[in-house]
Design a protein around this motif. Structure first.
Motif, PDB file in Angstrom:
ATOM      1  N   UNK A 193       0.622  -1.119   0.147  1.00 24.95           N
ATOM      2  CA  UNK A 193      -0.129  -0.150  -0.208  1.00 24.95           C
ATOM      3  C   UNK A 193       0.983   1.549   0.163  1.00 24.95           C
ATOM      4  N   UNK A 194       1.927   0.808  -0.736  1.00 22.21           N
ATOM      5  CA  UNK A 194       3.120   2.561  -1.042  1.00 22.21           C
ATOM      6  C   UNK A 194       3.021   2.913  -1.992  1.00 22.21           C
ATOM      7  N   UNK A 195       3.383   3.665  -2.126  1.00 25.08           N
ATOM      8  CA  UNK A 195       3.450   4.480  -3.412  1.00 25.08           C
ATOM      9  C   UNK A 195       5.013   4.822  -3.618  1.00 25.08           C
ATOM     10  N   UNK A 196       5.245   4.743  -4.973  1.00 24.88           N
ATOM     11  CA  UNK A 196       6.783   4.934  -5.582  1.00 24.88           C
ATOM     12  C   UNK A 196       7.565   6.102  -4.216  1.00 24.88           C
ATOM     13  N   UNK A 197       7.611   6.651  -4.372  1.00 25.61           N
ATOM     14  CA  UNK A 197       7.754   7.804  -4.087  1.00 25.61           C
ATOM     15  C   UNK A 197       8.146   7.238  -2.095  1.00 25.61           C
ATOM     16  N   UNK A 198       7.575   6.485  -2.007  1.00 20.65           N
ATOM     17  CA  UNK A 198       7.681   6.477  -0.527  1.00 20.65           C
ATOM     18  C   UNK A 198       8.814   5.378  -0.288  1.00 20.65           C
TER      19      UNK A 198
END
Ligand SMILES: [Mg+2]
Length: 266
Positions: A193-198
Motif C-alpha cells: 500500500x505504498x507509493x513509489x515515492x515512499x
C-alpha cells in the motif's frame, strides 16, 4: 517525502568480504523500530539471503526478501523461525512469463558463449535446471569488464524484444525485461500500500539500474565503491552518494534520511 520502505542490494552494497558492517546492522535495527520496511533486493537466492541475515541476527528487521532479482517473498518473523510467503500473483506471473521467454534467453546465452570463445575467454553458463528455477539465464566470465563488454554487445540486439540483459560483477544475465529489480520492488510496494515515492533503493551495480535511475520514482542512493556509471544514474535521478564504501556508506546515508530521534529533537 517520507520514506517508508528501504530496499538494499546485497553484494557490494551492504555485504562484502568483511561481512556486514556493524554500522549498517545497528541502523537497520533502528529503522525497523521506527516502522520502516527493510527489504533485500539481490541477485542472490532468497535462501542465501535468509541464511546470511539469520547468521547476522538481522532477519527480524526485514519485511521481505527479493531473490534472483525477481522472486518476492514476504517475511513473517513473529515466531521463533522466520517464515517466507511468496507474493502472489506476482511470483506466479513471473514463472508464467519465464516459461515462455526462458528458451529464447537460453538461445541468447548460447550466442554469448560463442562470443567468449571468439575472444578466447573462459566462461561458464547456467545449466537448464538452474536457468528455469532462477527465472534468469546467466553466463559468467573471468572479469567484470568482460561481463560488461558482453552485456554491451547483447543489449542493442535485445532492443524491442521482451528480454533484457545486464551484468552483475563477472556475470551476464538475460531475463524477462518486465521482471527486474525495479518492477519487483514496485510490486512489493503496491502490495504494502505504498507509493513509489515512499520507497528508497540502495545499489552499487549495473543490475541495480532499474531501481536507481528514477524510472519508477523511487528515491535512490549508492555507495562510494560503486562504479561511475551507477553514480551518474543516481546523481541524475537526484539521489544520494555515500562518502564511504558498502555498509558503512549505507548507514551514513540512512542516518541523514532517518536521523536518530534524540539528534532530531536536539
Ligand atoms: Mg551489488
Amino acid at each position: 517525502m517520507t520514506i517508508r520502505l528501504v530496499a538494499f542490494d546485497l553484494d557490494g552494497t551492504i555485504f562484502d568480504r568483511h561481512g556486514i558492517a556493524p554500522e549498517y546492522a545497528d541502523t537497520v535495527a533502528r529503522l525497523a523500530t521506527q516502522g520502516v520496511h527493510c527489504v533485500i533486493n539481490s541477485g542472490r537466492s532468497v535462501g542465501f539471503q535468509l541464511d546470511l541475515l539469520t547468521e547476522h541476527d538481522l532477519m527480524q528487521h526485514f519485511t521481505a526478501l527479493i531473490g534472483d532479482e525477481r522472486w518476492v517473498h514476504l517475511a513473517d518473523t513473529t515466531g521463533t523461525e522466520p517464515k517466507l510467503q511468496p507474493l502472489e500473483p506476482w511470483n506466479t506471473e513471473v514463472r508464467a512469463g519465464w516459461a515462455e521467454l526462458g528458451p529464447i534467453a537460453e538461445h541468447w546465452c548460447g550466442l554469448l558463449e560463442e562470443q567468449t570463445r571468439q575472444r578466447g575467454w573462459a566462461s561458464r553458463a547456467y545449466d537448464r535446471e538452474t536457468g528455469q528455477r532462477r527465472g534468469i539465464w546467466a553466463i559468467s566470465v573471468e572479469t567484470a569488464e568482460g561481463a560488461q563488454e558482453l552485456a554491451t554487445w547483447l543489449q542493442p540486439q535485445l532492443t524491442g524484444s521482451p528480454l533484457a540483459c545486464n551484468s552483475n560483477g563477472t556475470i551476464v544475465h538475460v531475463f524477462d525485461a518486465e521482471r527486474d529489480k525495479g518492477t519487483s520492488l514496485a510490486a512489493l510496494a503496491e502490495h504494502l500500500g505504498l507509493r513509489n515515492d515512499e520507497v528508497m533503493a540502495f545499489g552499487d551495480g549495473y543490475n541495480d539500474r532499474p531501481m536507481l535511475d528514477g524510472r519508477h520514482g523511487f528515491a535512490s542512493a549508492t555507495v562510494a565503491n560503486a562504479n561511475e556509471d551507477v553514480k551518474s544514474w543516481v546523481r541524475d535521478a537526484g539521489g544520494r552518494i555515500a562518502g564511504s564504501d558498502c555498509g558503512v556508506g549505507v548507514a551514513e546515508l540512512l542516518t541523514e534520511v532517518f536521523p536518530p530521534r534524540a539528534a532530531a529533537t536536539a
